[in-house]
Scaffold this motif. Structure first.
Motif, PDB file in Angstrom:
ATOM      1  N   MET A 187       0.816  -1.081  -0.157  1.00  0.00           N
ATOM      2  CA  MET A 187      -0.110  -0.077  -0.079  1.00  0.00           C
ATOM      3  C   MET A 187       1.081   1.146  -0.015  1.00  0.00           C
ATOM      4  N   PHE A 224      -9.594   6.383   4.518  1.00  0.00           N
ATOM      5  CA  PHE A 224      -8.696   5.289   4.130  1.00  0.00           C
ATOM      6  C   PHE A 224      -8.564   4.144   5.009  1.00  0.00           C
ATOM      7  N   LYS A 227     -11.450   1.869   5.182  1.00  0.00           N
ATOM      8  CA  LYS A 227     -11.563   0.797   3.902  1.00  0.00           C
ATOM      9  C   LYS A 227     -10.658   0.040   3.717  1.00  0.00           C
ATOM     10  N   TYR A 228      -9.270   0.246   4.176  1.00  0.00           N
ATOM     11  CA  TYR A 228      -8.256  -0.689   4.284  1.00  0.00           C
ATOM     12  C   TYR A 228      -8.465  -1.816   5.008  1.00  0.00           C
ATOM     13  N   THR A 229      -8.733  -1.404   6.500  1.00  0.00           N
ATOM     14  CA  THR A 229      -8.829  -2.233   7.334  1.00  0.00           C
ATOM     15  C   THR A 229      -9.999  -3.163   7.319  1.00  0.00           C
TER      16      THR A 229
END
Length: 293
Positions: A187, A224, A227-229
């Motif tokens: 990422m 972010f 959404k990423y977790t």
């Protein structure tokens, strides 16, 4: 350590016993291939140092040992009489598929010294029929590839252990120093505001509270991180189910000192809520402080 997790892998030659043993080894079992059945009780009596990393024992036993079918039942009875629980996993496959596998690997079947390959497979199947009937798990690998078989066996191995097998490494780094090797998920967080260009923050790092607050509390980072977790929460159980043992997540910014460090620590904090084996490394944190960190 208490000897209460014993798995015996057996079955037809070419059915995937080596792959099954690999799955147990990756699951933290002490593994022995081609174990003589007569030696099993003596092996289990050997004093072993306490080692929390060993989750159990797995042994492959088959017709490579002459007389195995006639001797195994008495040995298994002896183990039961002495209070040792064990599980027998029997692997098999369609005869035509076994012939194809032997043709591809060019290995010799243990019973084909004076007969054809098909005759050897047929004889082996007959000799092991009684053992198949008492097995706890019979796995047909006819239509199963190596990865699928490993996933199936890993699921069996994990029934014997309580530890979280998947080791997750979170790595922060700076793109200016090159990409890290051996990563699974990457990422790039260079889209986040850079603390380096804030005079009172540039000499700090992502380990300092001032920088963490700047990076993590911005609207972009909050969106972010959610959404990423969420994505990681979805992926990690799938990686576990597939039998993956190591997962490396790399978080990169320009210099690897501010944004990636703060984000990596926050991701690790989130994953630790449900996975114990999480390790964090900040590869470039201590490099010389240069513009763009």
């Amino acid at each position: 350590m208490p000897i209460n997790r014993i798995c015996i892998i057996t079955g037809l030659s070419g059915s995937g016993k080596s792959t099954a043993l690999d799955a147990f080894e990756d699951s933290g079992f002490y593994c022995v291939d081609n174990m003589p059945v007569d030696l099993l009780p003596k092996f289990l009596e050997l004093p072993m140092e306490s080692n929390t990393e060993i989750n159990g024992f797995a042994f492959v036993m088959d017709l490579r040992e002459k007389g195995f079918p006639s001797k195994c039942q008495s040995v298994f009875n002896y183990l039961k009489e002495n209070g040792l629980d064990f599980e027998i996993i029997f692997l098999e496959a369609d005869k035509k598929i076994l012939v194809q596998r032997f043709s591809q690997t060019r290995r010799h079947h243990p019973l084909t010294h004076d007969s054809s390959l098909m005759d050897g497979i047929t004889e082996e199947k007959s000799k092991l029929e009684s053992l198949r009937n008492i097995s706890d798990n019979v796995i047909d690998t006819t239509n199963t590839n190596v990865h699928e078989l490993k996933s199936i066996v890993t699921a069996i191995a994990r029934r014997h252990i309580k530890t979280d097998l998947l080791q997750i490494s979170i790595l922060s780094f700076g793109f200016k120093y090159g990409l890290p090797q051996g990563i699974d998920l990457l990422m790039d967080v260079r889209f986040l505001s850079n603390p380096y260009f804030v005079a009172e923050l540039k000499d700090f790092s992502g380990k300092d509270e001032e920088v963490r607050n700047f990076v993590l509390n911005s609207p972009e980072t909050l969106t972010f991180m959610k959404k990423y977790t969420d994505m990681l929460d979805y992926l990690i159980p799938l990686y576990k189910r597939e039998g993956k043992v190591y997962l490396t997540i790399a978080i990169g910014c320009t210099g690897g000192r501010h944004r990636s460090v703060a984000v990596a620590d926050e991701i690790a904090k989130h994953i630790r809520e449900y996975s114990a084996q999480v390790y964090v490394t900040h590869r470039d944190l201590d490099r010389e402080k240069k513009p763009g960190s």
